[in-house]
Write an enzyme that holds these catalytic residues in place. Structure first.
Site, PDB file in Angstrom:
ATOM      1  N   CYS A  50       0.827  -1.212   0.000  1.00  0.00           N
ATOM      2  CA  CYS A  50       0.000   0.000   0.000  1.00  0.00           C
ATOM      3  C   CYS A  50       0.860   1.261   0.000  1.00  0.00           C
ATOM      4  O   CYS A  50       0.456   2.294  -0.543  1.00  0.00           O
ATOM      5  CB  CYS A  50      -0.907   0.017   1.229  1.00  0.00           C
ATOM      6  N   ASP A  82      -2.625  -3.316   7.650  1.00  0.00           N
ATOM      7  CA  ASP A  82      -3.793  -4.016   8.185  1.00  0.00           C
ATOM      8  C   ASP A  82      -3.832  -5.458   7.702  1.00  0.00           C
ATOM      9  O   ASP A  82      -4.139  -6.379   8.459  1.00  0.00           O
ATOM     10  CB  ASP A  82      -5.073  -3.300   7.758  1.00  0.00           C
ATOM     11  N   CYS A 123      -2.020   3.007   3.036  1.00  0.00           N
ATOM     12  CA  CYS A 123      -2.818   2.012   3.749  1.00  0.00           C
ATOM     13  C   CYS A 123      -3.951   2.675   4.538  1.00  0.00           C
ATOM     14  O   CYS A 123      -3.962   3.885   4.743  1.00  0.00           O
ATOM     15  CB  CYS A 123      -1.935   1.159   4.657  1.00  0.00           C
ATOM     16  N   ASP A 124      -4.872   1.843   5.004  1.00  0.00           N
ATOM     17  CA  ASP A 124      -6.178   2.300   5.486  1.00  0.00           C
ATOM     18  C   ASP A 124      -6.141   3.510   6.412  1.00  0.00           C
ATOM     19  O   ASP A 124      -6.844   4.492   6.204  1.00  0.00           O
ATOM     20  CB  ASP A 124      -6.891   1.161   6.215  1.00  0.00           C
ATOM     21  N   LYS A 125      -5.368   3.440   7.497  1.00  0.00           N
ATOM     22  CA  LYS A 125      -5.445   4.482   8.521  1.00  0.00           C
ATOM     23  C   LYS A 125      -4.626   5.711   8.155  1.00  0.00           C
ATOM     24  O   LYS A 125      -4.724   6.738   8.825  1.00  0.00           O
ATOM     25  CB  LYS A 125      -4.993   3.938   9.880  1.00  0.00           C
ATOM     26  N   CYS A 195      -5.258  -2.044  -1.285  1.00  0.00           N
ATOM     27  CA  CYS A 195      -6.152  -3.157  -1.621  1.00  0.00           C
ATOM     28  C   CYS A 195      -7.252  -2.710  -2.575  1.00  0.00           C
ATOM     29  O   CYS A 195      -7.888  -1.677  -2.372  1.00  0.00           O
ATOM     30  CB  CYS A 195      -6.727  -3.751  -0.351  1.00  0.00           C
ATOM     31  N   GLU A 447      -9.658  -5.482  13.536  1.00  0.00           N
ATOM     32  CA  GLU A 447     -10.574  -5.900  12.476  1.00  0.00           C
ATOM     33  C   GLU A 447     -10.691  -7.419  12.430  1.00  0.00           C
ATOM     34  O   GLU A 447      -9.740  -8.136  12.716  1.00  0.00           O
ATOM     35  CB  GLU A 447     -10.084  -5.384  11.116  1.00  0.00           C
ATOM     36  N   SER A 473     -12.885  -5.380   8.440  1.00  0.00           N
ATOM     37  CA  SER A 473     -12.157  -4.867   7.292  1.00  0.00           C
ATOM     38  C   SER A 473     -13.142  -4.373   6.249  1.00  0.00           C
ATOM     39  O   SER A 473     -14.285  -4.835   6.178  1.00  0.00           O
ATOM     40  CB  SER A 473     -11.294  -5.986   6.702  1.00  0.00           C
TER      41      SER A 473
END
Length: 557
Positions: A50, A82, A123-125, A195, A447, A473
């Site tokens: 990511c 994650d 990435c996500d956060k 992702c 998650e 997730s």
């Protein structure tokens, strides 16, 4: 006019001579002290794909800022993968990293009196962490998303990382060959980038584009493609203009702008994590926004994009179909967006979308017109009931079994639940209750992609319910309910559920209910004692002490 409105505090005047000496050591010249100092919060990392492609974006942003009359000041931000930490103690650091990233950026920007900041994340956060910092500091800012990964392929079938998670359940259930298991593992992630479905990273990047603090089309570009570098350069140029015009994040992120972002989240079938993160973003922006506002938006915004995890396509397909601007134009023409909201480019939403066709192209099947929406209402529902009086979050569209009442299978951690799933001890009709996984109890709301994917792989995704005070997730789908509030650790009713109790999840009535008499609940509550904290030092302990309820965004301040 001088545009070093803040940095002049540490570069101008006789008393700041030592400061200038330190700048000279880094190659600055005298004339540079009259230019704006522009932070580049670089999330590049080789921890995860990511973030592994971010350096090229930072490099072009640095060059463009300098060429445009600014002084780029680069600093790093951390990330958690994650996907890699999923199902381990490391996942407890995921949500916490949102706060750490926000704190890092706020500290650098305010500590060094920067005049603006360009945030790069993957990435996500990284996304909510960066946005929260942009709103806290309220200096001219722009978000540069690292871009999505391209889809993998095995035997002609497109893959995402969720394909690999679901393969674990299929393989252990004897429903997949060793060849296919290995092939999916090797080919699920073919490039750098986040992702690929409408999972959390792509959900948040898309919402930032709708919010007005990222450039049009930037949220669905693939990291390996040249246009991603070009977009990063343009972002730097736009930021310099925003600094000149003193256009700040809180000028852009209003209640109406958040409604625009949430409308896009609903229309694209985005992640449940967006609920948690936008509560925190609104808090940072000092905008009134509650968990009930998501339910209000859900009822009026249809799902018009056919995207994974519950649909067919990935973010690169959405990009080819017209990207977020096309989604927004459909919503705008339907009266579901506020066209007068300002964006970082200086244009309003309506002005930015003026050249976009009102009807999606006929040669694509990702973005539907309103009249052919996949679902008439949004997918992210807020459920309430005695198990979650503050509200919890579920994806309710496309469920074959929207109502389930079954026996509770109770687990006080993720690992014992995963062991039971892998040992085939969970059967159709069960309702898994996974608790002590909330903001304080986890801590960090880990998650649950591993157990939900294992259930899907075993063919139980449509017939087993799962509720938790933890999170899911963005790749999760099925009859799953997360963010149950209040959480078990603070005395929430989820902590009083016992093995075999009857539990109901009703997506039609938006109800989550423990079917036990009030007298029995009162007896259990009288006997309940708060468990000792799982951590007493370090960042996990800090987060557990400070975090608010998930219904308030799990914010720390």
């Amino acid at each position: 006019m001088a545009f070093n409105r803040r940095s002049k505090n540490i570069t101008q005047g006789i008393s700041r001579s030592p400061n200038r000496s330190m700048y000279y050591a880094m190659g600055y010249e005298k004339e540079d002290f009259d230019k704006p100092m522009v932070g580049v919060a670089n999330g590049h990392s080789t921890i995860t794909p990511c973030n592994s492609g971010l350096q090229k974006l930072a490099d072009i942003a640095i060059k463009t800022i300098k060429d445009s009359g600014g002084n780029p000041q680069v600093f790093g931000t951390p990330t958690i993968s994650d996907g890699m930490s999923m199902g381990t103690e490391g996942m407890k650091y995921s949500l916490i990293s949102r706060e750490v990233i926000a704190d890092c950026i706020e500290t650098a920007v305010n500590g060094q009196w920067m005049d603006g900041v360009l945030v790069i994340g993957g990435c996500d956060k990284n996304m909510p962490g960066g946005m929260i910092a942009m709103l806290r500091t309220n200096v001219p800012s722009i978000y540069v998303y690292g871009g999505t990964i391209k889809p993998g392929n095995w035997k002609g079938k497109d893959l995402t990382i969720v394909s690999a998670f679901e393969a674990v359940g299929e393989f252990t259930a004897g429903r997949m060959s060793q060849e296919d298991f290995d092939g999916i593992e090797r080919n699920a992630c073919p490039s750098a980038g986040s992702c690929g479905g409408m999972y959390t990273a792509n959900t948040m990047s898309s919402s930032f584009e709708a919010l007005g603090l990222a450039l049009p089309y930037s949220s669905t570009m693939a990291n390996p493609d040249d246009e991603k570098v070009g977009s990063a350069a343009e972002s730097a140029r736009v930021l310099i203009e925003a600094i000149k015009n003193d256009l700040k994040p809180r000028d852009i992120v209003t209640r109406k702008a958040i409604e625009n972002a949430v409308a896009v989240i609903m229309a694209t079938g985005g992640s449940t994590n967006a609920v948690l993160h936008f509560l925190a973003i609104a808090h940072a922006a000092e905008v009134e926004w509650t968990i009930d506002d998501f339910e209000r938006m859900r009822k009026k915004v249809p799902v018009i994009c056919d995207l994974k995890p519950s649909g067919k396509y990935v973010a690169t397909d959405l990009h080819k179909a017209g990207g977020i601007p096309q989604v927004m134009k459909v919503l705008l023409d339907a009266g579901l967006l506020h066209g007068d909201c300002m964006t970082i480019t200086g244009q309003t939403v309506a002005e930015a979308l003026a050249h976009i066709p009102s009807v999606p192209r006929a040669d694509q099947h990702v973005i539907h017109p309103i009249k052919d929406a996949l679902y008439e209402q949004g997918h992210l529902a807020i459920l309430k009931g005695n198990l979650s009086p503050e509200g919890c979050v579920a994806k309710i569209t496309g469920l074959k079994n929207p109502v389930i009442t079954g026996p509770a299978r109770v687990f006080d951690d993720e690992y014992s639940a995963m062991d039971a799933i892998m040992a085939n001890k969970i059967v159709a009709g069960d309702v898994l209750v996974m608790r002590y996984l909330g903001p304080k109890g986890g801590p960090g709301m880990p998650e649950m992609l591993a157990p939900t994917s294992a259930l899907v792989g075993q063919g139980l995704g449509e017939s087993v319910g799962l509720i938790t005070d933890g999170r899911f997730s963005g790749g999760t789908w099925g009859m799953v309910v997360g963010h149950v509030s209040p959480e078990a650790f603070v005395g929430g009713l989820i902590g009083l559920v016992e093995e075999g109790d009857s539990v109901t999840i009703d997506a039609h009535k938006l109800l989550i209910q423990l079917n036990v008499p009030e007298e029995e609940i009162a007896r259990r509550r009288a006997n309940w004692k708060q468990p000792a904290p799982r951590y007493t030092r370090g960042v996990l302990s800090k987060f557990a002490a400070l975090a608010s309820s998930a219904s308030k965004g799990a914010v720390t301040g």
